[in-house]
Write an enzyme that holds these catalytic residues in place. Structure first.
Site, PDB file in Angstrom:
ATOM      1  N   VAL A 202      40.838 -32.961 -51.062  1.00  0.00           N
ATOM      2  CA  VAL A 202      40.313 -32.616 -49.743  1.00  0.00           C
ATOM      3  C   VAL A 202      39.146 -33.543 -49.404  1.00  0.00           C
ATOM      4  O   VAL A 202      38.302 -33.839 -50.257  1.00  0.00           O
ATOM      5  CB  VAL A 202      39.830 -31.145 -49.709  1.00  0.00           C
ATOM      6  CG1 VAL A 202      39.271 -30.800 -48.325  1.00  0.00           C
ATOM      7  CG2 VAL A 202      40.962 -30.196 -50.081  1.00  0.00           C
ATOM      8  N   LYS A 203      39.131 -33.971 -48.164  1.00  0.00           N
ATOM      9  CA  LYS A 203      37.994 -34.732 -47.641  1.00  0.00           C
ATOM     10  C   LYS A 203      37.168 -33.811 -46.768  1.00  0.00           C
ATOM     11  O   LYS A 203      37.688 -33.160 -45.863  1.00  0.00           O
ATOM     12  CB  LYS A 203      38.492 -35.931 -46.828  1.00  0.00           C
ATOM     13  CG  LYS A 203      37.390 -36.746 -46.168  1.00  0.00           C
ATOM     14  CD  LYS A 203      37.985 -37.934 -45.422  1.00  0.00           C
ATOM     15  CE  LYS A 203      36.943 -38.710 -44.631  1.00  0.00           C
ATOM     16  NZ  LYS A 203      37.529 -39.882 -43.933  1.00  0.00           N
ATOM     17  N   SER A 204      35.869 -33.759 -47.047  1.00  0.00           N
ATOM     18  CA  SER A 204      34.984 -32.882 -46.292  1.00  0.00           C
ATOM     19  C   SER A 204      33.659 -33.591 -46.073  1.00  0.00           C
ATOM     20  O   SER A 204      33.526 -34.784 -46.357  1.00  0.00           O
ATOM     21  CB  SER A 204      34.792 -31.559 -47.047  1.00  0.00           C
ATOM     22  OG  SER A 204      34.131 -30.615 -46.229  1.00  0.00           O
TER      23      SER A 204
END
Length: 296
Positions: A202-204
């Site tokens: 996941v990119k956050s």
């Protein structure tokens, strides 16, 4: 037919040495198939467990923004220092040399622009083209709390299902709507949803306070977005805090290609991510390269 007289009987079976099956190094990925793990091991450095992704996919909704007006001129010199390239198939086919020996995370969502509602995306790349382009992973935006939240989740689910069929991981990118607060409540919700639907990482965004709780609650790796352009020291401090609190790397664009010395900045970021260099020392790396380029 094989020549049986030429077959030599095996002798060195090392009966005193048990076979070793080394656990896969990446969080939440131990049960994945070999091909999926192999691609993730291209994206994440097996020694550090982290990655420096160079993102230059902004043109798919922003157009020729500052720093990537000419990808062939501005991005090409940075490729040797990146672990991964994150881009669109159009950029990949037209300006990235085919001899580039870097894994590609392919932007697979599109369908809107800065002039319209950002959450109204669609899956814009077929799995066959992803395979044809030899991508190491696929990426799509998830807009939790936005007008088209359901559609964005459905897009990522489609990528996860088709990618799993062929051993290609999916990166879910948490998009933030104009009215969303960048805080613990939002990002813990968004990242957990991405992991629960099956995203492989996941990119956050990094935020304070509470980022370490988001990482702890997400069962797959999190890489942080660089976000808007910051002064170089601030960007390095953000990267350092993020990996210190459990992030598995960065996916930076503007804070690298809009820097006064993009080559120096990507090397400085790499030192923070892979070598745990303090921001002050990493900044010296940036300054040294900048001076050598005659930009000091």
């Amino acid at each position: 037919m094989a020549d049986k007289d030429d077959i030599k009987e095996g002798k060195e079976f090392h009966l005193d040495v048990p076979q070793v099956n080394k656990p896969f190094f990446l969080k939440g990925s131990g049960a994945l198939d070999w091909g999926m793990q192999n691609r993730l091991a291209q994206i994440f450095n097996p020694e550090s467990g982290r990655t420096v992704m160079l993102a230059f996919d902004h043109g798919y909704f922003q157009g020729p923004t500052t720093g990537i007006e000419r990808i062939d001129i501005n991005i090409a010199p940075l490729i040797p220092y990146a672990d991964v390239l994150m881009c669109t198939r159009g950029a990949l086919r037209t300006v990235i040399p085919a001899e580039t020996n870097k894994p590609i995370v392919l932007r697979c969502s599109a369908g809107q622009s800065v002039l319209t509602e950002l959450s109204q995306e669609l899956v814009a790349v077929d799995i066959e083209d992803t395979i044809r382009l030899n991508a190491a992973a696929m990426a799509a935006q998830v807009y939790i709390g936005a007008e088209f939240e359901h559609k964005s989740i459905a897009n990522v689910v489609k990528l996860i299902d088709t990618g799993t069929r062929y051993g290609i991981p999916t990166l879910a990118v948490t998009g933030v709507g104009a009215d969303m607060d960048r805080d613990l409540r939002y990002f813990s919700l968004a990242t957990r949803i991405c992991a629960e639907i099956g995203a492989h990482y996941v990119k956050s965004y990094y935020f304070e306070p509470g980022f370490e709780k988001v990482v702890a609650a997400c069962p797959v790796p999190i890489v942080i977005a660089g976000g808007k352009k910051l002064p170089e020291m601030e960007a390095l401090e953000m990267a350092y805090k993020a990996v210190d609190q459990g992030a598995s790397g960065v996916d930076m664009g503007r804070n690298i290609f809009q820097s006064d010395s993009p080559v120096g900045m990507i090397q400085a970021v790499g030192a923070v991510v892979h070598k745990n260099e303090k921001p002050e020392h990493a900044y010296q790396i940036y300054e040294g390269v900048k001076a050598a380029e005659g930009k000091g």
